[in-house]
Design an enzyme around this catalytic site. Structure first.
Site, PDB file in Angstrom:
ATOM      1  N   GLY A 278     -18.847  43.741 -57.307  1.00 33.05           N
ATOM      2  CA  GLY A 278     -18.892  45.094 -56.766  1.00 33.05           C
ATOM      3  C   GLY A 278     -20.157  45.345 -55.971  1.00 33.05           C
ATOM      4  O   GLY A 278     -21.048  44.491 -55.902  1.00 33.05           O
ATOM      5  N   HIS A 448       9.435  42.900 -28.966  1.00 28.83           N
ATOM      6  CA  HIS A 448      10.050  41.740 -29.605  1.00 28.83           C
ATOM      7  C   HIS A 448       9.470  40.464 -29.016  1.00 28.83           C
ATOM      8  O   HIS A 448       9.312  40.391 -27.802  1.00 28.83           O
ATOM      9  CB  HIS A 448      11.565  41.773 -29.378  1.00 28.83           C
ATOM     10  CG  HIS A 448      12.259  40.584 -29.973  1.00 28.83           C
ATOM     11  ND1 HIS A 448      12.427  40.434 -31.337  1.00 28.83           N
ATOM     12  CD2 HIS A 448      12.793  39.488 -29.389  1.00 28.83           C
ATOM     13  CE1 HIS A 448      13.059  39.280 -31.554  1.00 28.83           C
ATOM     14  NE2 HIS A 448      13.285  38.694 -30.391  1.00 28.83           N
TER      15      HIS A 448
END
Ligand code: FAD
Length: 469
Positions: A278, A448
């Site tokens: 952390g 696409h």
């Protein structure tokens, strides 16, 4: 460095910013653009944790590791038919020079941007005497006093150490892990959050035997179980050993002692130990206690304008709370500069995207709601997306998911797991920030072949009319 006696040299400034990370330097550039007389104090290099020892060098290392992985796999049988004749190796010192070059370019670039915005950069350690008087000790020991109308605190955060495994020698924080002279043969990573897993996976790809020790019951505990599951499988495929529900309790002579919640104590071979348990806000050593600002636990307390309890003292970034992410720090920095210049602003984002740059990547935008009749959710697998297949990104169990309110279809959260999905974070954030409904996401014409088509399909699926599944 500790403050020394006040020098006769004292200056007054409109805006004084402490810390040149993504919070502080963005605040400074914006303040400069707005014509405010601005001074930025930074003890280290410009760019802060993110640019110098965080986001950027870690992503450079991850990229180099991925490229090396492609070469290594090309040595063996592979579906793409790649062939490498001869030895595959890595000149790691050159890799590090390249990574450092990326960092240098960006840090120099920040310096240039600050100059262009007419921000004065002062190198040195800032220490406050009171809320608006600051002494800066330069590397050569010279001290100057700066008095400011407005102060922006952007001192950032530092890695949390384990009391029984202090940093030093072979026990590393992410900072040292990003500058190792050689790839360690064995590496133990304590803490399976995003920083530990990103670096652990990169070193595994570079050839280290990696073991991960996590005190909680699963990897990536800050993400939900559905998002963490493909990462757990990927760790397994990468032959990374995982000890969950376990604590590292000592390290001696290349052996890490690990105590599982149940079962026998074990010893893990580790040339280096990386502790990533952390980060905490950097609130000590610069006179914060003399500024009389209220705290919110370990963080500096701020309101939705990033104002502290002391008038004209502002605080941003890692110093003020979660999420401790660079883009949040920058957004707050820009906002505070505008507020000081007289704009009406509030920090109230609909969503702050979070990305984990493991392989596959995880992206999450918005809080995933509890299941129930008031929400619609859908998942679209990347295995049904042409772009993912053509990039070999379909075999990770990756997916895109969407959640919306059942009554008006307002999108609440989006997330994805898969290779390259970090690039979808922009569209996801835009949808949430603009208050889009499922029909908006489904109605967009996605190019696409791209993975963004899967995002549209997830929305269609939530509406009960997916095309490609
Ligand atoms: P910081 O970047 O910590 O900057 C604070 C600056 O203040 C430092 O440069 C420090 O030297 C200076 N300073 C402090 N006190 C003083 C003083 N008294 N006088 C002078 N100067 C002072 N975030 C992401 O969004 N994406 C990622 O992919 C990501 N990856 C990360 C990977 C790693 C390994 C790490 C460690 C962090 C990562 N982060 C990532 C988190 C990100 O780095 C932080 O959220 C971000 O840097 C916080 O910005 P900040 O401006 O608040 O503070």
């Amino acid at each position: 460095m500790s403050p020394v006696a006040s020098s006769p040299q004292a200056s007054r400034v409109q805006v004084l910013i402490i810390g040149g990370g993504p919070g502080g330097y963005v605040a400074a550039i914006r303040a400069g653009q707005l014509g405010l007389d601005t001074v930025l104090v930074e003890a280290d290099r410009l760019g802060g944790t993110c640019l110098i020892r965080g986001c950027i060098p870690s992503k450079a290392l991850i990229h180099a590791a991925a490229e090396f992985g492609v070469l290594r796999r090309a040595k063996g049988d592979n579906p793409l038919g790649l062939k490498v004749n001869g030895e595959v190796g890595i000149d790691f010192s050159r890799t590090l020079r390249w990574k450092d070059g990326v960092v240098d370019r960006l840090s120099d670039g920040v310096g240039g941007l600050l100059r262009r915005a007419k921000v004065k950069v002062v190198r040195g350690w800032a220490s406050f005497q009171d809320a608006r008087t600051c002494e800066v000790t330069a590397p050569d020991g010279a001290v100057q006093t700066i008095e400011a109308e407005h102060v922006i605190l952007a001192a950032g955060s530092e890695a949390v150490a384990l009391p029984h495994l202090p940093f030093g020698g072979d026990v590393l924080s992410s900072t040292e892990a990003l500058s190792l002279a050689a790839v360690p043969r064995t590496l133990a990573v304590i803490g399976a959050g995003y920083i530990g897993l990103e670096l652990g996976m990169a070193f595994a790809e570079l050839g280290s035997k990696v073991t991960v020790i996590e005190a909680q019951a699963r990897v990536l505990p800050q993400y939900d179980a559905a998002l963490a599951a493909p990462i757990a499988r990927a760790l397994d495929r990468a032959k990374i050993e995982i000890h969950l529900d376990a604590r590292a309790t000592g390290f001696e002579k290349g052996r890490l002692t690990v105590e599982p919640a149940q079962g026998k104590t074990l010893h893990v071979a580790a040339e280096k130990v990386l502790v990533t348990v952390g980060r905490r806000p950097r609130t000590e050593g610069w006179g914060l206690e003399r500024m009389a600002v209220d705290m919110d636990g370990a963080f500096v307390k701020v309101d939705d304008r990033c104002a502290t309890s002391m008038r004209n003292v502002w605080a941003i970034g890692d110093l003020v709370g979660e999420p401790m992410l660079a883009h949040k720090a920058s957004a707050q920095g820009e906002m505070v500069a505008e507020i000081i210049a007289g704009h009406r602003r509030r920090f109230d984002p609909a969503a702050i995207p979070a990305v984990c740059f493991t392989t596959p990547e995880v992206v999450s935008v918005g809080a995933w709601p509890e299941p129930g009749p008031e929400v619609l959710t859908a998942v679209f697998p990347l295995a049904a997306n042409g772009r993912a297949l053509s990039q070999e990104a379909d075999d990770d169990g990756g997916f895109i998911r969407i959640a919306a309110r059942a009554d008006d279809h307002r999108i609440l959260a989006l997330a994805a797991v898969g290779r390259h999905v970090s690039e979808l974070s922009g569209e996801m954030t835009a949808l949430l920030e603009m208050g889009a409904v499922l029909e908006d996401a489904a109605g967009l014409i996605h190019a696409h072949p791209t993975q963004s088509e899967a995002l549209g399909e997830a929305a269609l699926r939530a509406l009960g009319r997916a095309i490609h599944i």
